[in-house]
Design an enzyme around this catalytic site. Structure first.
Site, PDB file in Angstrom:
ATOM      1  N   HIS A  48      -7.228  10.111   4.327  1.00 52.56           N
ATOM      2  CA  HIS A  48      -6.419  10.606   3.205  1.00 52.56           C
ATOM      3  C   HIS A  48      -5.507  11.780   3.555  1.00 52.56           C
ATOM      4  O   HIS A  48      -5.108  12.542   2.676  1.00 52.56           O
ATOM      5  CB  HIS A  48      -7.327  10.993   2.037  1.00 52.56           C
ATOM      6  CG  HIS A  48      -6.786  10.560   0.693  1.00 52.56           C
ATOM      7  ND1 HIS A  48      -6.151   9.374   0.493  1.00 52.56           N
ATOM      8  CD2 HIS A  48      -6.794  11.163  -0.512  1.00 52.56           C
ATOM      9  CE1 HIS A  48      -5.805   9.249  -0.767  1.00 52.56           C
ATOM     10  NE2 HIS A  48      -6.164  10.324  -1.399  1.00 52.56           N
ATOM     11  N   CYS A  78      -7.960  14.693  -4.341  1.00 55.87           N
ATOM     12  CA  CYS A  78      -8.569  14.326  -3.054  1.00 55.87           C
ATOM     13  C   CYS A  78      -7.871  14.895  -1.823  1.00 55.87           C
ATOM     14  O   CYS A  78      -8.468  15.659  -1.060  1.00 55.87           O
ATOM     15  CB  CYS A  78      -8.596  12.807  -2.903  1.00 55.87           C
ATOM     16  SG  CYS A  78      -8.831  11.854  -4.394  1.00 55.87           S
TER      17      CYS A  78
END
Length: 522
Positions: A141, A78
């Protein structure tokens, strides 16, 4: 290439002029919506062959736009892939990797000290130069600490979280992850934003959808261009869906989540039509990495015909579903065989805004407008990194593996398997196998599952090896790696007391600061 770029700019000027003029008579660039899913696989959409055909809105998007069957994440995990999308640069350049072990995947858990470096120019920062307002909805993130906050890197608004919806935690050894509105937290996952792990029920996708719809309505009223980065995490384990969608799919809970995403995309596109701004809004749908087969079958998706999944540099780990939609500009019902990357969304978005990428650094993303508007293909490589190790490279239809590794024997014996039911002798390995002298080469057109490497003695192998070797040498000779951001962890930097916690009475006491090397097992 110069002629193609000039032709594309001329076409775009005509497009923008036709799309509408501002009060000063200057053409307004199109709105940009990037819809980034989390762990969604290439084979999860009906248009990509998923047999239950439960994604009518996304399938319609593809029918009205352009499908990219050879579109790639920049990493099989990710955080690095998201950093690449927003910078147009490989994670090895931005520091989104670790040197704590050979070929290790790394991301940004709560205890990570690093994040997106200040010198990196993110897409929303640059789009401000063309008057864009921007919002991120969902998963950031790219770092938890205050200096990595998305509003410090160009976004005007944020509703979402610095991480995925992991948990629940006890708020003693580890805090529950906060949800932010702009600069301050408004609650935490599993507290103000509940997720029922037993039933899978959560209203998060509906909340994220409403944030998107409200932003679009507000921005349309201003008559200024907007950039919406809708980065929701519903198909990342633990998978969730709202009550109206639970139990409605033939694919179980994961399929329920996909159906809710499809419905949400349909509502976003429907709003663009209702507001009569569809023709001046560019929409791109894709995912950050392949489906997490380690969570299958109940919590993971499908990578179609491709080998393995998330965490690996086989095709299933990095080839993504991808749909471009821009009515009246992108020809309907087209399939482009351009090799694409999430990094291209950076460069393409700048091109749509009439901006040039930064000239003081290497940019890996291509402008996809020649492919979308004119059907022109550009030869380019795809590099598959795991940590700071170049594992593989694709050029045209040929892919060369310089290293193969799924995950360790120790993990595999504990039930962790990134390629369940897909063992290919000599290809999927639980020890790190080096092939730098004689790479394993596959023809992805004939063998998308990477099961039959070309014979080392064949003319086809030698010709492919020569071309790929030249491209890899050029890449490595000019590469300047960024300072690694994912090496150091510290429990004291977790989300104990995020901004806004005082107002909510939700500040927690951090432990003693103990910086240490992060452990990345695979």
């Amino acid at each position: 290439m110069a002629a193609v770029a000039a032709a594309t700019r001329w076409h775009l000027l005509l497009v923008l002029s036709a799309a509408g003029l501002g009060v000063t008579g200057a053409p307004q660039p199109p709105n940009i919506l990037l819809l980034l899913m989390d762990d969604m696989g290439w084979g999860d959409l009906g248009v990509y062959g998923e047999p239950s055909r439960e994604t009518p809105n996304l399938d319609r998007m593809a029918a009205e736009g352009m499908l990219f069957p050879s579109f790639y994440a920049a990493n099989p995990l990710c955080s690095p892939s998201r950093a690449a999308l927003l910078t147009g640069r490989l994670p090895i350049r931005t520091g989104f990797y670790t040197t704590n072990g050979h070929a290790r995947n790394a991301y940004t858990p709560q205890e990570i000290v690093g994040g997106i470096p200040d010198p990196e120019h993110l897409l929303p920062e640059l789009l401000k130069g063309a008057g864009y307002a921007s919002k991120i909805v969902g998963k950031w993130h790219l770092g938890h600490r205050p200096q990595f906050h998305p509003l410090k890197h160009g976004f005007d608004e944020w509703f979402g979280s610095p991480n995925c919806h992991f948990g629940p935690y006890d708020n003693r050894a580890r805090p529950n992850i906060p949800v932010y509105r702009d600069w301050e937290m408004v609650g935490r996952f599993y507290e103000e934003f509940p997720i029922n792990l037993k039933t899978g029920e959560s209203n998060l996708t509906q909340i994220y959808l409403q944030e998107a719809l409200d932003f679009i309505k507000r921005q349309q009223a201003t008559h200024h261009p907007f950039f919406l980065y809708w980065a929701i995490d519903a198909t990342h384990a633990p998978v969730y869906a709202s009550r109206a969608f639970l139990g409605t799919s033939q694919r179980g809970r994961y399929g329920d989540a996909v159906r809710e995403i499809d419905d949400s995309v349909g509502r976003i596109v429907g709003l663009l039509r209702d507001l009569k701004i569809a023709g001046n809004t560019f929409v791109f749908f894709t995912s950050d990495n392949g489906a997490a087969l380690v969570s299958a079958p109940k919590q993971g998706g499908s990578n179609g015909p491709f080998l393995c999944g998330k965490q690996t540099t086989f095709e299933g780990g990095m080839r993504e579903p991808a749909i471009a939609w821009w009515p009246g500009h992108i020809p309907a019902g087209q399939v482009s065989h351009q090799l694409g990357s999430v990094m291209d969304l950076f460069t393409t978005s700048l091109s749509l805004a009439g901006l040039e990428p930064p000239s003081d650094r290497a940019i890996d993303g291509l402008d996809l407008l020649p492919a979308m508007l004119q059907g022109r293909l550009t030869e380019r490589p795809i590099f598959y990194y795991r940590g700071n190790t170049l594992m593989a490279a694709t050029l045209g239809q040929y892919k060369a593996h310089f290293w193969t590794w799924t995950n360790s024997w120790e993990e595999f014996r504990q039930g962790v398997d990134f390629c369940p039911g897909q063992n290919v002798s000599g290809v999927t390995t639980h020890s790190q196998e080096e092939h730098t002298k004689l790479p394993l080469i596959f023809h992805l057109g004939r063998d998308p599952g990477e099961r039959f490497p070309l014979s080392f003695a064949s003319t086809e192998y030698l010709d492919a090896l020569r071309k790929i070797t030249l491209v890899v040498q050029q890449h490595q000779e000019s590469l300047v790696p960024g300072q690694p951001q994912l090496n150091v962890c510290n429990p004291a930097v977790m989300n104990w007391a995020p901004p806004g916690c005082e107002k909510l009475g939700k500040c927690l006491t951090p432990p003693e600061s103990v910086p240490e090397k992060c452990s990345w097992p695979h």
